[in-house]
Write an enzyme that holds these catalytic residues in place. Sequence first.
Site, PDB file in Angstrom:
ATOM      1  N   SER A   1       3.424  -3.003   9.448  1.00  0.00           N
ATOM      2  CA  SER A   1       2.177  -2.614   9.107  1.00  0.00           C
ATOM      3  C   SER A   1       1.731  -1.845   9.757  1.00  0.00           C
ATOM      4  O   SER A   1       1.582  -0.761   9.471  1.00  0.00           O
ATOM      5  CB  SER A   1       1.531  -3.997   9.278  1.00  0.00           C
ATOM      6  OG  SER A   1       0.752  -4.430   9.046  1.00  0.00           O
TER       7      SER A   1
ATOM      8  N   ASP B   1      -4.841   0.297   6.881  1.00  0.00           N
ATOM      9  CA  ASP B   1      -3.871   0.292   7.783  1.00  0.00           C
ATOM     10  C   ASP B   1      -2.632   0.961   6.191  1.00  0.00           C
ATOM     11  O   ASP B   1      -2.364   1.087   5.694  1.00  0.00           O
ATOM     12  CB  ASP B   1      -3.195  -1.320   7.741  1.00  0.00           C
ATOM     13  CG  ASP B   1      -2.629  -1.820   7.223  1.00  0.00           C
ATOM     14  OD1 ASP B   1      -2.866  -1.942   6.031  1.00  0.00           O
ATOM     15  OD2 ASP B   1      -2.588  -2.989   7.397  1.00  0.00           O
TER      16      ASP B   1
ATOM     17  N   ASP C   1       0.478  -0.178   5.243  1.00  0.00           N
ATOM     18  CA  ASP C   1       0.196  -0.322   4.525  1.00  0.00           C
ATOM     19  C   ASP C   1      -0.068  -1.069   3.157  1.00  0.00           C
ATOM     20  O   ASP C   1       0.484  -1.665   2.164  1.00  0.00           O
ATOM     21  CB  ASP C   1       1.821  -2.446   4.362  1.00  0.00           C
ATOM     22  CG  ASP C   1       1.675  -3.514   5.467  1.00  0.00           C
ATOM     23  OD1 ASP C   1       0.325  -3.012   6.143  1.00  0.00           O
ATOM     24  OD2 ASP C   1       1.771  -4.479   5.165  1.00  0.00           O
TER      25      ASP C   1
ATOM     26  N   ASP D   1      -2.454  -3.161   2.700  1.00  0.00           N
ATOM     27  CA  ASP D   1      -2.664  -4.224   2.200  1.00  0.00           C
ATOM     28  C   ASP D   1      -4.323  -4.919   3.373  1.00  0.00           C
ATOM     29  O   ASP D   1      -5.360  -6.015   2.687  1.00  0.00           O
ATOM     30  CB  ASP D   1      -1.586  -5.128   3.128  1.00  0.00           C
ATOM     31  CG  ASP D   1      -1.302  -5.765   3.773  1.00  0.00           C
ATOM     32  OD1 ASP D   1      -1.502  -4.786   5.140  1.00  0.00           O
ATOM     33  OD2 ASP D   1      -1.324  -6.585   4.643  1.00  0.00           O
TER      34      ASP D   1
END
Length: 449
Positions: free
Chosen positions: A100, A238, A240, A242
């Site tokens: 992340s 961010d 990743d 999501d």
Amino acid sequence: MLDPQIFKANDIRGIVVGDHPQWDEDGARRLGAAFVDLLGPAEFVLGRDMRVLGRELSLAFIDGARRAGASVVDIGLASTDGLWFASGWLRVPGVQFTASHNPSDYNGIKFCLADAAPVPADFMTRLRDRAGTVELGAEVLGGYRELDALEPYADRLGDLVPMRGDRELTVVVDAGNGMAGHTALTALAGRGLDIVGLYLELDGSFPNHPANPLEPENLVDAQRAVLEQGADLGLVFDGDADRCFIVDERGEVVDPSVITAMIAVAELGRHPGSTIITNTITSWCVGEAVAAHGGRVEQSKVGHTYVKALMARTGAVFGGEHSAHYYFRDFWSADTGMLAALHVIELVRESGRLLSELASVYDGYHRSGELNSTVDDADECMDRVAAAFADRGDADRVDGLSVRNRDDGWWLNLRPSNTEPLLRLNVEARDDATMRALRDEVLALVRRG
């Protein structure tokens, strides 16, 4: 190698490069075998982001899983919400290699059951224990195939949020060298948008700024670009992809709670009387907006595992967290920043108004933002604050320490991070002076030597 400290409440995150790595390919192979041993899937889908060693670690995990008898669908480079999509699309469990927003020397793994459902609350503990004892099979038994899920993912988002009018908009997209550089241009294509791209090249070393939009300094480039380009809004993802933070036409960040309120009201217009999920540190403005539009709020602990589980139990149509995670029933109750971005884009387009005007309807509180402190003993710090506020509001320990005073119009929450060795403070009040006074008082109690 598998350092037990990499097993967090909801996922795995740990250092993989440098002098003191916490896990490696051998550990990933054992995790793959343990994952299959615990859940027993005949097949699962796996994706990865652009982080260092992502390919090597994911291939080792695949090898361990196949030796344990499972077949693997490898979708390659994918955002985390792209993996959630693939799990729902294929109706199989999912595994996403990502850390992340963590620093560039980290990598990690997120997991889900079929249809992007959350894993059980004790899954990470059982996975840690099983990975330490699992026997690796001598033969590769499971199958392997590759599948490109990007276009179907984008098609799904487009079906859920179609264009609402033909007004052209200018949108800044800051991918932070993360996975939005892989997904955004495809997901936003064909919508009459002039895209101004920032840092779309995939690079797990994050050469321009960390891919963590919770830190205000990582939003500055997008804010500047919105003003320079005269854009209607900006999107900051961010690592990743999501999560998505949204910047209005003035270059001001729209608080994620306000975005939650905006989307919640829109969803309630389509699904009257529905349930909306918030977490323990979502602004009171969300509950007020939901109540005013005939919906009801259910509150979850912070974290995607908890929110997704409550979404499933309640049949909630939508959920939002302070950290810019947004969950949609029509997306298997999973979180997707890109779908939230599409909602906001189309709300602006359809209304013919400025984003700042749409947001101002809901933004009646003053918030501290999330303030982090490194402490030796989180429980002791929370006890200290609880004692100081014992007669000043209603307190609970549902998710860290929360103290609320409805009469005076403020609340505070102090909780340990699920992923980092930090104590996080959030404060909200009707007026700025009260918020600042409460913030400073709690920080002084937390950080005193």
